[in-house]
Design a protein around this motif. Structure first.
Motif, PDB file in Angstrom:
ATOM      1  N   TYR B 133     -75.079 -97.504  -8.023  1.00 55.35           N
ATOM      2  CA  TYR B 133     -73.968 -98.393  -7.661  1.00 55.35           C
ATOM      3  C   TYR B 133     -74.309 -99.229  -6.425  1.00 55.35           C
ATOM      4  CZ  TYR B 133     -69.525 -99.963  -5.838  1.00 55.35           C
ATOM      5  OH  TYR B 133     -68.524-100.743  -5.327  1.00 55.35           O
ATOM      6  N   ILE B 134     -74.844 -98.561  -5.394  1.00 57.95           N
ATOM      7  CA  ILE B 134     -75.158 -99.275  -4.154  1.00 57.95           C
ATOM      8  C   ILE B 134     -76.151-100.399  -4.430  1.00 57.95           C
ATOM      9  CG2 ILE B 134     -76.228 -99.042  -1.877  1.00 57.95           C
ATOM     10  CD1 ILE B 134     -75.230 -96.118  -1.889  1.00 57.95           C
ATOM     11  N   ASN B 135     -77.149-100.107  -5.267  1.00 57.78           N
ATOM     12  CA  ASN B 135     -78.155-101.127  -5.565  1.00 57.78           C
ATOM     13  C   ASN B 135     -77.589-102.238  -6.439  1.00 57.78           C
ATOM     14  OD1 ASN B 135     -81.109-100.539  -4.528  1.00 57.78           O
ATOM     15  ND2 ASN B 135     -80.068 -98.595  -4.820  1.00 57.78           N
ATOM     16  N   SER B 136     -76.636-101.886  -7.318  1.00 59.16           N
ATOM     17  CA  SER B 136     -76.026-102.933  -8.143  1.00 59.16           C
ATOM     18  C   SER B 136     -75.214-103.884  -7.273  1.00 59.16           C
ATOM     19  CB  SER B 136     -75.150-102.322  -9.235  1.00 59.16           C
ATOM     20  OG  SER B 136     -73.923-101.883  -8.682  1.00 59.16           O
ATOM     21  N   GLN B 137     -74.731-103.374  -6.143  1.00 59.12           N
ATOM     22  CA  GLN B 137     -73.975-104.211  -5.209  1.00 59.12           C
ATOM     23  C   GLN B 137     -74.892-104.905  -4.200  1.00 59.12           C
ATOM     24  OE1 GLN B 137     -70.365-104.508  -5.210  1.00 59.12           O
ATOM     25  NE2 GLN B 137     -70.739-103.627  -7.219  1.00 59.12           N
ATOM     26  N   LYS B 138     -76.204-104.612  -4.294  1.00 56.01           N
ATOM     27  CA  LYS B 138     -77.204-105.205  -3.395  1.00 56.01           C
ATOM     28  C   LYS B 138     -76.872-104.953  -1.918  1.00 56.01           C
ATOM     29  CE  LYS B 138     -78.951-108.792  -6.476  1.00 56.01           C
ATOM     30  NZ  LYS B 138     -78.409-108.246  -7.723  1.00 56.01           N
ATOM     31  N   VAL B 139     -76.481-103.721  -1.621  1.00 56.76           N
ATOM     32  CA  VAL B 139     -76.190-103.323  -0.247  1.00 56.76           C
ATOM     33  C   VAL B 139     -77.373-102.493   0.267  1.00 56.76           C
ATOM     34  CG1 VAL B 139     -74.637-101.974   1.221  1.00 56.76           C
ATOM     35  CG2 VAL B 139     -73.719-103.282  -0.689  1.00 56.76           C
ATOM     36  N   PRO B 140     -77.937-102.844   1.430  1.00 56.00           N
ATOM     37  CA  PRO B 140     -79.030-102.020   1.964  1.00 56.00           C
ATOM     38  C   PRO B 140     -78.591-100.563   2.117  1.00 56.00           C
ATOM     39  CG  PRO B 140     -78.827-104.058   3.211  1.00 56.00           C
ATOM     40  CD  PRO B 140     -77.654-104.006   2.286  1.00 56.00           C
ATOM     41  N   ASP B 141     -79.442 -99.658   1.670  1.00 57.00           N
ATOM     42  CA  ASP B 141     -79.116 -98.235   1.639  1.00 57.00           C
ATOM     43  C   ASP B 141     -80.189 -97.545   2.477  1.00 57.00           C
ATOM     44  OD1 ASP B 141     -78.209 -95.739   0.928  1.00 57.00           O
ATOM     45  OD2 ASP B 141     -79.144 -95.769  -1.055  1.00 57.00           O
ATOM     46  N   LEU B 142     -79.922 -97.479   3.784  1.00 52.59           N
ATOM     47  CA  LEU B 142     -80.998 -97.171   4.721  1.00 52.59           C
ATOM     48  C   LEU B 142     -81.055 -95.701   5.103  1.00 52.59           C
ATOM     49  CD1 LEU B 142     -80.211-100.223   6.982  1.00 52.59           C
ATOM     50  CD2 LEU B 142     -81.906-100.084   5.149  1.00 52.59           C
ATOM     51  N   PHE B 143     -82.271 -95.154   5.025  1.00 56.60           N
ATOM     52  CA  PHE B 143     -82.582 -93.871   5.643  1.00 56.60           C
ATOM     53  C   PHE B 143     -81.672 -92.751   5.147  1.00 56.60           C
ATOM     54  CE2 PHE B 143     -83.384 -97.053   9.258  1.00 56.60           C
ATOM     55  CZ  PHE B 143     -84.526 -97.495   8.638  1.00 56.60           C
ATOM     56  N   VAL B 144     -81.696 -92.569   3.831  1.00 57.29           N
ATOM     57  CA  VAL B 144     -80.917 -91.503   3.219  1.00 57.29           C
ATOM     58  C   VAL B 144     -81.306 -90.172   3.860  1.00 57.29           C
ATOM     59  CG1 VAL B 144     -80.335 -90.374   1.049  1.00 57.29           C
ATOM     60  CG2 VAL B 144     -80.945 -92.793   1.065  1.00 57.29           C
ATOM     61  N   SER B 145     -80.302 -89.374   4.231  1.00 56.97           N
ATOM     62  CA  SER B 145     -80.578 -88.080   4.869  1.00 56.97           C
ATOM     63  C   SER B 145     -80.870 -87.033   3.814  1.00 56.97           C
ATOM     64  CB  SER B 145     -79.390 -87.650   5.723  1.00 56.97           C
ATOM     65  OG  SER B 145     -79.228 -88.531   6.789  1.00 56.97           O
ATOM     66  N   SER B 146     -82.038 -87.144   3.238  1.00 60.66           N
ATOM     67  CA  SER B 146     -82.476 -86.224   2.201  1.00 60.66           C
ATOM     68  C   SER B 146     -83.936 -86.531   1.968  1.00 60.66           C
ATOM     69  CB  SER B 146     -81.681 -86.461   0.911  1.00 60.66           C
ATOM     70  OG  SER B 146     -82.498 -86.250  -0.223  1.00 60.66           O
ATOM     71  N   GLY B 147     -84.727 -85.520   1.701  1.00 68.02           N
ATOM     72  CA  GLY B 147     -86.150 -85.740   1.488  1.00 68.02           C
ATOM     73  C   GLY B 147     -86.526 -85.840   0.023  1.00 68.02           C
ATOM     74  N   CYS B 148     -85.558 -86.118  -0.828  1.00 66.17           N
ATOM     75  CA  CYS B 148     -85.866 -86.283  -2.249  1.00 66.17           C
ATOM     76  C   CYS B 148     -86.758 -87.510  -2.402  1.00 66.17           C
ATOM     77  CB  CYS B 148     -84.578 -86.471  -3.030  1.00 66.17           C
ATOM     78  SG  CYS B 148     -84.808 -86.688  -4.790  1.00 66.17           S
ATOM     79  N   ASN B 149     -87.803 -87.393  -3.247  1.00 64.17           N
ATOM     80  CA  ASN B 149     -88.644 -88.584  -3.420  1.00 64.17           C
ATOM     81  C   ASN B 149     -87.963 -89.600  -4.330  1.00 64.17           C
ATOM     82  OD1 ASN B 149     -88.966 -87.410  -5.880  1.00 64.17           O
ATOM     83  ND2 ASN B 149     -91.111 -86.845  -5.579  1.00 64.17           N
ATOM     84  N   CYS B 150     -86.734 -89.258  -4.787  1.00 63.17           N
ATOM     85  CA  CYS B 150     -86.001 -90.210  -5.644  1.00 63.17           C
ATOM     86  C   CYS B 150     -85.644 -91.496  -4.910  1.00 63.17           C
ATOM     87  CB  CYS B 150     -84.748 -89.556  -6.236  1.00 63.17           C
ATOM     88  SG  CYS B 150     -84.091 -88.151  -5.368  1.00 63.17           S
TER      89      CYS B 150
END
Lengths: 362, 436
Positions: B133-150
């Motif tokens: 959803y965030i990417n479909s809205q083209k909103v920067p999604d910075l520095f997710v607090s998780s180490g998932c390589n996803c």
């Protein structure tokens, strides 16, 4: 006066026609409303519609048939997982098909569980439905390859049809779907409650022995109430999947089941309008306080928990002020008004209202 | 009302189009001059960012400190004039680690609060629910607090960036340590049954060899079920002498207590996110009603990608500790506070790199093309146009029975599939005013 009344009655008397008119009116108002508000308000309106569907089903079971269910969150999960699994393999499946299949699958589970529930009373029934709420989400984590485990299944959004234009907000499209589902559900339930099964529900709730003596099959009535209620939960669950975009066990915790109970009690037990009021409270009150943690100047241990504490406080105060729920309070206000300005209720004095049963017969 | 909204929307579209055109000409011209409302969430005087965090519920212990600490650093920056003269406004909501709530609160942030970017949104299952959803809205999604390589998926999620080392890299470097220092011992795994735990196991298996750890020694948990007794009993029965735990703090504590209760004392190797000493000590005390505490952490092996919180001679630690003491002194000084501040420092670095009047697209572009160096991290960032990984490596850390941490060996870097290499870069010092 009497003659005029009966003619009006003949014109609008068929319950179905009256309910249809109300439903069409509501649909028109909601359509206009959804077009006026922003995408985020449409998104919240969708949530209200979803909770209203589930709460209406629950209020039928609990308020009108006297069976307490603590497991409606799990029945919603069945609808949501049905929808998500369907959409996983067939992304292009029309919404209406997804919704109908979800209703069916929750209804089928409802039959099985309804038979068990019809044998149980009071706390035993509450315990059995509680088991459903606690155990069912674990199935999703146990069979990870099918249900996606703790992360759940992502649900592709339902794209608005082309004729609405490329710029049409998807939130508004979803709001239309959910509102349509809610209006249809309310219409069907309202009719059902004014018909023989509806009267049977109440008779069984009030006195099972008396109902049985009157020729009502108590067990079958209870199973029917459970199935209808489960089907509503299934519909709400499928809409919920579209709404949140994710179907995961954490979304269908015991908390959700309790929230639904909260909605019907706050709204007014046993009334479809109460289910709507309760859903509005459920969606909008937490939003009022959600941003607090980052804005109040308090130690974060306090600030983090403040929204929950305030929400709890509002619920406590609401129950103290309006023990019959919002719908009960509205009825009381109406009855007071009527007692003041119109004729006194049967056997009562002008200006006197029976507080416990302010508007008999409504 | 409708007509008005339409008109505003029209004006907004024209503005954005104009800005895009201006951007196309030159990015350096936006660096000087006056502040404009160059993107949603940016005004001449403010920049608004938002986040979803577990402030209450099962993931809250420890993690709830992160957003308050980031906010403390932003307040410090704001008190020193902000960045490009803009004050940073940070709005974060409690999603209780429930993906459904994350979904609705993320929409609130984007549609209602109109934040410029998401920052530090916490949790693997929670953030997976909204990343599309965030990417479909083209909103920067910075520095997710998780180490998932996803989060490193440039083609599908061009606006999403990780920050901490991914769990596979972490698993590999921990695996290398086990091979080199605990060789010959029987190894077992205890991991969260989602991308977090499974990614970690992937890295461990790459180093230790998948066949050396039998199925009986691979025990997982789901965060909705706090009874880990059966898993601990199974690990004990399998004879594992080293247990590698990819767990959130509450479950590290539950595992440690469960093992201690049955007299099982393996060497615990715990991933960074589940090993904060202060958080664990508090949890151990509260879960055991005071019967157990820090002594259960003695001998634990973990890893770090930031300076150690107890290293008072480190300039980064004294900077962040000072800000902690001024702005959020009610929080314990621990790894979560350090994490939130270091992450906030990285964001300010990125805002600076993006220039005076960034758009959402130009911000992402700047993050891909500018090397964010000179920060508190022990290892370098991996950001590029083909890579949205955060820190590329870690340093192994051991914990003594009194909770004191010390580093063991040098910093290593890696990638999900590549070899492990020793990092030769040297540690940096913070700028004098503490602002990049």
């Amino acid at each position: 006066m009497v003659a005029v009344r009966s003619r009006v009655d003949r014109l609008v008397a068929p319950t179905l026609r009256r309910h249809l008119l109300i439903a069409l009116g509501a649909a028109a108002v909601l359509l206009l409303l959804s077009a006026q508000i922003g995408a985020y308000d449409d998104y919240n309106l969708t949530a209200v519609a979803i909770f209203a569907v589930a709460a209406a089903g629950l209020t039928l079971l609990t308020g009108l048939n006297g069976q307490l269910s603590l497991g409606h969150g799990a029945l919603m999960a069945i609808g949501a997982y049905t929808a998500s699994l369907l959409l996983k393999d067939h992304r292009q499946l029309p919404v209406i098909v997804v919704l109908l299949i979800s209703v069916l699958s929750a209804g089928v589970i409802g039959i099985a569980f309804g038979y068990a529930a019809a044998r149980l009373r009071g706390p035993y029934l509450a315990g059995a439905t509680l088991t459903l709420a606690v155990a069912l989400p674990q199935v999703a984590t146990r069979y990870k390859s099918i249900f996606g485990g703790e992360s759940g299944l992502t649900v592709p959004p339902s794209a608005p049809p082309d004729w609405l234009g490329a710029d049409f907000p998807p939130e508004r499209w979803l709001a239309w779907i959910a509102l349509a589902a809610a209006v249809v559900t309310m219409l069907l339930l309202a009719n059902l409650l004014r018909s023989a099964p509806g009267r049977a529900f109440k008779a069984v709730r009030d006195n099972e022995a008396a109902a049985a003596l009157a020729g009502i099959d108590v067990a079958r009535t209870q199973v029917l109430a459970f199935v209808i209620s489960a089907a509503c939960a299934g519909l709400a669950g499928a809409l919920f999947a579209y709404w949140s975009g994710i179907t995961s066990p954490a979304g269908f915790s015991l908390g959700l089941s309790l929230q639904l109970i909260t909605a019907i009690v706050i709204g007014g037990l046993g009334s479809l309008a109460g289910a709507v009021w309760g859903s509005i409270v459920l969606v909008f009150v937490p939003l009022l306080t959600s941003g607090m943690a980052s804005t109040v100047h308090l130690p974060s241990a306090v600030a983090d928990n403040l929204p929950l504490a305030i929400y709890g406080g509002i619920l406590v105060i609401a129950m103290l002020v309006a023990p019959h729920g919002i719908q009960g309070a509205l009825r009381r206000i109406l009855a007071i008004g009527r007692a003041r300005w119109e004729y006194p209720p049967r056997g009562g004095q002008k200006g006197v209202v029976d507080w416990d049963d302010p508007a008999p017969g409504t | 009302m409708g007509g008005n909204a339409l008109r505003i929307r029209g004006i907004a579209i024209i503005c954005v189009a104009g800005l895009l055109a201006a951007c196309g000409n030159s990015t350096s011209s936006t660096d000087s001059g006056t502040n404009t409302a160059s993107a949603p969430g940016i005004t001449a005087t403010t920049i608004t960012i938002g986040s979803t965090q577990p402030l209450t519920g099962r993931a809250a212990p420890g993690y709830s400190e992160i957003s308050a600490s980031s906010n403390a650093y932003f307040k410090y920056v704001n008190a020193h004039g902000g960045i490009f003269g803009r004050q940073i406004t940070y709005t974060y909501y409690d999603d209780t680690y429930n993906p459904t709530m994350t979904a609705s609160l993320t929409r609130k942030l984007i549609l209602d609060d109109k934040v410029f970017a998401l920052f530090s949104a916490l949790g693997t299952p929670t953030h997976l629910a909204v990343v599309d959803y965030i990417n479909s809205q083209k909103v920067p999604d910075l520095f997710v607090s998780s180490g998932c390589n996803c989060w490193n998926d440039v083609s599908n999620h061009p606006y999403t960036f990780g920050w901490q080392p991914d769990y596979t890299i972490e698993g590999k470097i921990l695996g290398q340590y086990i091979n080199q220092n605990l060789g010959g011992k029987k190894v077992g795994y205890f991991f969260q049954n989602d991308e977090f735990g499974l990614d970690g196991v992937k890295g461990l298996d790459a180093q230790l060899g998948a066949s050396t750890v039998p199925d009986a020694s691979r025990q997982n948990y789901v965060p909705t079920n706090t009874n880990v007794g059966p898993q601990i009993a199974a690990l004990q029965a399998s004879g594992a002498q080293v247990v590698v735990s990819f767990s959130i703090p509450a479950f590290t504590a539950l595992a440690l207590l469960g093992a201690a209760k049955v007299g099982y004392h393996p060497i615990w190797v715990v991933s960074n996110v589940g090993s904060d000493v202060t958080t664990l000590t508090g949890l151990l005390k509260s879960f055991s009603k005071g019967a157990a505490g820090v002594q259960l952490l003695g001998g634990m092996v973990t890893d770090a990608y930031l300076p150690l919180t107890g290293d008072s001679s480190n300039k980064w630690i004294s900077l962040f500790k000072g800000i902690h003491d001024t702005y959020v002194s009610t929080l314990p000084w621990d790894g979560n506070v350090l994490y939130g501040m270091a992450q906030a420092y990285t964001l300010v670095q990125a805002i600076k790199a993006a220039g005076r009047n960034p758009t959402r697209a130009s911000f992402v572009k700047a993050l891909e093309t500018t090397k964010l160096t000179g920060g508190p991290g022990l290892a370098p960032f991996g950001f590029s146009s083909s890579n949205h990984l955060g820190y590329l490596g870690v340093q192994v850390v051991t914990i003594a029975a009194d909770g004191t941490q010390s580093t063991a060996g040098s910093v290593y870097t890696s990638s999900d599939s590549g070899p492990i290499s020793q990092y030769s870069g040297s540690a940096s010092s913070p700028p004098a005013n503490g602002i990049p």
